[in-house]
Structures are given as C-alpha cells and as structure tokens.
Design a protein around this motif. Structure first.
Motif, PDB file in Angstrom:
ATOM      1  N   LEU A  47       0.808  -1.218   0.000  1.00  0.00           N
ATOM      2  CA  LEU A  47       0.000   0.000   0.000  1.00  0.00           C
ATOM      3  C   LEU A  47       0.841   1.268   0.000  1.00  0.00           C
ATOM      4  N   TYR A  48       2.134   1.147  -0.157  1.00  0.00           N
ATOM      5  CA  TYR A  48       3.013   2.320  -0.182  1.00  0.00           C
ATOM      6  C   TYR A  48       2.637   3.219  -1.357  1.00  0.00           C
ATOM      7  N   SER A  49       2.614   4.522  -1.126  1.00  0.00           N
ATOM      8  CA  SER A  49       2.143   5.455  -2.150  1.00  0.00           C
ATOM      9  C   SER A  49       3.071   5.529  -3.353  1.00  0.00           C
ATOM     10  N   ARG A  50       4.345   5.133  -3.209  1.00  0.00           N
ATOM     11  CA  ARG A  50       5.299   5.174  -4.325  1.00  0.00           C
ATOM     12  C   ARG A  50       5.784   3.776  -4.688  1.00  0.00           C
ATOM     13  N   SER A  51       4.906   2.803  -4.599  1.00  0.00           N
ATOM     14  CA  SER A  51       5.289   1.444  -4.982  1.00  0.00           C
ATOM     15  C   SER A  51       5.618   1.351  -6.467  1.00  0.00           C
ATOM     16  N   ASP A  52       4.939   2.138  -7.291  1.00  0.00           N
ATOM     17  CA  ASP A  52       5.260   2.130  -8.719  1.00  0.00           C
ATOM     18  C   ASP A  52       6.681   2.628  -8.970  1.00  0.00           C
ATOM     19  N   GLN A  53       7.121   3.607  -8.200  1.00  0.00           N
ATOM     20  CA  GLN A  53       8.489   4.089  -8.335  1.00  0.00           C
ATOM     21  C   GLN A  53       9.495   3.025  -7.913  1.00  0.00           C
ATOM     22  N   ALA A  54       9.177   2.284  -6.856  1.00  0.00           N
ATOM     23  CA  ALA A  54      10.084   1.224  -6.400  1.00  0.00           C
ATOM     24  C   ALA A  54      10.215   0.131  -7.463  1.00  0.00           C
ATOM     25  N   LEU A  55       9.101  -0.298  -8.050  1.00  0.00           N
ATOM     26  CA  LEU A  55       9.169  -1.321  -9.100  1.00  0.00           C
ATOM     27  C   LEU A  55       9.911  -0.810 -10.334  1.00  0.00           C
ATOM     28  N   LEU A  56       9.701   0.438 -10.676  1.00  0.00           N
ATOM     29  CA  LEU A  56      10.401   1.010 -11.823  1.00  0.00           C
ATOM     30  C   LEU A  56      11.907   1.047 -11.570  1.00  0.00           C
ATOM     31  N   ALA A  57      12.291   1.349 -10.336  1.00  0.00           N
ATOM     32  CA  ALA A  57      13.721   1.369  -9.998  1.00  0.00           C
ATOM     33  C   ALA A  57      14.321  -0.036 -10.023  1.00  0.00           C
TER      34      ALA A  57
END
Length: 508
Positions: A220-230
């Motif tokens: 539910l982290y608000s920047r999970s998409d950023q983590a996966l992209l990284a």
C-alpha cells in the motif's frame, strides 16, 4: 397650562412604564446546577456519593486541569484504600493516561509500563484494547522522519499489529489499521530512499534488495510504482554492465544479457498490472516498448483497487511542507486510507541473496546448450547382464564338474602328442581332425555329453578307539618326560663372542 401639565404627566407615566419593563428584563432566572459525572464512566452512578467515587472524580478534575501528579496521588489512594471498588479498573487505566498526557520520554516510558500492567491484570476487559492502542500511540508520537532513527517506527508497527491480532473485535480496529498504514508509509519511504541511493551509485544488488523488500512488505506504499520502476532500471543496468564487461564469451554474454532484460521487463510489467492508475505507468510502458517486450493489460479488478487507493491518498500541500520542516515527526498525509495493511512481516531480501542469484544466472548462461552432467553410477553385479549406461564387473567362472576348470588343453608341438596337466583327463578328439600345428586347442570341452554327477561317498561313522584310562596314562607319561636342555653352543650369547680391537685389553 392644562395641556402642558397633561404632557408632563404622560411623559412621566411613560418613563415609569419603561423603567419597569427594563428592570424586569434585567432580572434573570437562577441557574440550577446539573448533576454530571466528571469521569464519564458508564459504570458510575450520577447521584452516588460513595468515597471511592469522590476520589475518582477528584482525580479526573485534577487531570483536566493539568495537575497530573495530584491526579495520580488521588488514584493511588483510591486503589490502596478500596481494592474492591468498581472503579478499580478505570483508575488503573487512568494512572497510565496521566503519564501519557504529561508527555516526555520518561513519562511515556512509565505510561507504557502502566498500560502493560493493565493488560496483564485485565486481559479480557474491553479497556485492554484501549491500553494496547495507547502503547502503539506512545511510539507513534516519538517517530522520526524517514531519514532519521527508525526504531520508534518499528516499535509502533509491532504494537499496532499486536493490537489488531489480539483484539480483532474491538471498535478501535479501524483507527489502529490507519495508524499502521501511516507507520508503514514511513518505513517504506526510508527503504525506498536507501534503494534509490544505491541505484545512483550503481550498486545494483544492494538497490534491488532494498526495493524488493518494499514491494513485498508494503504493497500500500504510495510510491510502490516508483520502487518497481527502480528495480527494473537496476536489472537493466546490470544488463548494460554485462555488455561492456571484458573477458566474457560472446555467446554467454548474449544469454546473460537476455536474462537480465527479462527480469527488468517483469518488474516493468508488474507496475502496469498492479498499479495501473499510478503516475509512472506510462514510463513503464515506454521502457517495455523500447526493449521490444510485450505490454500487458491490467484487469478490471486491479484498476478498481488501485483507483480506490489513489483517491484515498491526499497530496502534499504547501502547508504540509512548512509543518514538515517545523515539527519533529514525519508527514504521512500521502498514506492510503483503504486496503488491508500488512500484518505479517515476510523475510527481507538481502544483498547477498541477489549476488547468489546473479551467480546462478551466470552459470545458467554459461551452461546453456551443454549436455547435462551424468550422475555417478554404480557398477552391476558380477553375474548380472551388462547395461548400456552402467559398467559391469568381471564375470565369475565356475569350474565344470569333473575337471580343474582351466578350460584349455596344452599340447606338445610339433608331434601333436597331447599331454594333459596333472590331475586332469585328456579330452578325446571328435569331429574334424585338429590342426597339428596348433599350440592351443579351442576353449571348452570337446565332448558334448556332460559327465554324470557322482554322489560323494558317505563318511564313515566315528569310532572311539581310545580305551578307558589310556588318555590319562599318556598325559601322565608326557608330563613325566623332561624337557631337553638347550644346547648353549648353538644359542647366541654375548659372553662367548670374541673380543675385537681394544676390547681385548679390557679384562672385564
């Protein structure tokens, strides 16, 4: 004059009437004091005048005025004087509340101890959930920003999880879950910042380990998409490093590059399938298109779920940034308000695990196309038929009946007079005449008929020919015989050796 006097009379009468109305308006009805229970305890009796209730109400008044030490003194007096009071449980909880409201590191530590004692003494009371909730609030109030000490955030996460697991039917569960989402937002932000830092330094195994922990633990982290992209960018970086690394076989280099690109594409695809409404979905699509990889389509359920998560998050405003600079704790306005927070902490991904994975990928690329290594096999038994995949041991030959088992007949050349070895019989020639110049005849018996099997003769019965008394007499005779003396001339002795050299001069 009459008119003038009448006017004055009317004015005087009007003034008297106005003065009476004003006086009546100024009069107020007397207020009646309401009987109120200052403790707001559902167990309390409003009209009760019991001494334990008087002490409890006095302590509540002192706590409202900020006199926490006075309130604790009254509560301890009530607990010691009236141990069986119906206000005992609320008084015990109020002692912890007084320390909690007082604030400060020492006071909050004492409040935690009081709440833990309350849960120990009253585990089945409804107020036990409230006590456990306040233990989590103690650590929540002491949380630091994501780039600071994270021990209080970890303790807050642990206490909120304990509260949700121990008291699932409590009315405080929704509030506890939201607090847990806020805490997990802070922890995930910390791990993401560290992972991005390692990625900027091109330490890809450490970066992947941190970011993978965020994706697995805090969905539910608000920047999970950023983590996966990284994560995808880190695998793509490892693929580029393989291309420029010297000393690698070109075929192995190409296969390893393909494996790393597949992992990067999997991370980009998860951004699209799990967080289709996130801001960085288009970046993931562009990367997949650039890699010539298929772009997946999210399901309707994933779109609805992520849309609800995005709408529940509140964006950071200017006032939030200003307050974030001033206040001590973190800003958690971006945390989601829907969805179930993670209650179980899975195994963390470590950098050594990613390094082992890279070694396994390299071995897979190096061994691609090679035959698999055969497992060690055990040879078959001596008399078992040989197999194509296992070696066989030398066969054991049994000697034929009536012969020595040699299997060959030696002849004397050139006259052809055969002589059999001792203990064997010469085989008669049958069929065609043997070659007179041959030294060794063919292996095996020449006769086709097998000799009959002779039954061994029966052993004779054992007969005891020793007469009674003979054995004793013979033993006595043998004992009477004297042992012959040893011949000293034949034995080696140092006394009879001749002295040589200077030894002749020594008389001893």
């Amino acid at each position: 004059m009459n008119r003038l006097s009448r006017s004055f009379a009317v004015l005087a009468l009007a003034s008297l009437v106005l003065s009476g109305v004003t006086a009546q308006a100024k009069e107020k009805n007397p207020k009646h004091k309401k009987n109120q229970d200052l403790s707001a305890n559902p167990l309390a009796n409003v009209n009760s005048k019991q001494p334990d209730k008087e002490l409890f109400d006095k302590a509540m008044v002192a706590m409202k005025k900020g006199k926490y030490d006075v309130a604790r003194l009254d509560l301890q007096t009530m607990l010691n004087t009236y141990p069986d009071s119906e206000y005992r449980m609320r008084a015990k909880l109020a002692v912890g509340d007084s320390w909690f409201k007082e604030g400060g590191t020492a006071a909050l530590t004492q409040a935690e101890s009081e709440y833990k004692d309350f849960i120990t003494f009253f585990p089945n009371a409804p107020e036990a959930a409230e006590a456990q909730m306040k233990v989590g609030d103690i650590y929540y109030q002491q949380m630091e920003k994501p780039d600071r000490d994270w021990n209080n955030a970890q303790d807050a996460e642990k206490e909120y999880r304990t509260m949700i697991n121990m008291f699932p039917d409590s009315p405080l569960i929704p509030r506890a879950k939201q607090k847990l989402r806020d805490v997990q937002e802070v922890l995930a932000e910390r791990e993401t910042q560290i992972g991005l830092y390692y990625g900027a330094k091109e330490n890809f195994p450490a970066s992947i380990a941190r970011l993978q922990t965020v994706v697995d633990t805090y969905p539910l982290y608000s920047r999970s998409d950023q983590a996966l992209l990284a994560i995808g960018d880190a695998y793509a970086g490892e693929a580029r490093m393989v291309q420029i690394a010297p000393g690698i076989n070109p075929a192995v280099r190409e296969r390893l590059h393909t494996l790393y690109e597949d992992k990067a594409a999997a991370a980009y695809a998860k951004v699209i399938t799990r967080y289709p409404m996130a801001p960085r979905v288009e970046d993931a699509r562009d990367r997949l298109v650039a890699m010539n990889k298929p772009v997946p389509e999210p399901t309707d359920a994933a779109v609805a779920e992520n849309d609800a998560e995005q709408k529940s998050e509140r964006p950071i405003r200017f006032t939030d940034n200003i307050l974030g600079i001033i206040k001590r704790g973190p800003t958690v306005v971006e945390a989601a308000h829907v969805g179930e927070p993670s209650l179980d902490d899975p195994k963390r991904t470590l950098a050594p695990d990613i390094t082992k994975e890279n070694i396994a990928l390299f071995n897979e690329a190096a061994n691609a196309g090679k035959p698999a290594t055969a497992a060690p096999v055990t040879p078959t038994g001596p008399n078992e038929p040989p197999r194509s995949d296992q070696p066989s041991a030398a066969p054991e030959l049994a000697a034929p009946a009536g012969g020595s088992g040699v299997g060959v007949t030696i002849v004397n050349a050139p006259n052809g007079n055969a002589s059999a070895p001792s203990g064997t019989e010469a085989a008669p020639a049958t069929g065609a005449a043997a070659d007179p110049n041959a030294l060794v005849k063919p292996v095996g018996p020449t006769n086709e008929a097998l000799p009959p099997v002779d039954k061994p003769a029966e052993a004779p019965d054992q007969v005891n020919d020793i007469k009674p008394g003979t054995a004793q007499q013979q033993t006595a005779a043998d004992a009477a015989k004297k042992k012959p003396k040893a011949n000293l001339d034949e034995e080696s002795s140092s006394k009879k050796k001749k002295k040589k050299g200077l030894g002749k001069l020594n008389p001893f």
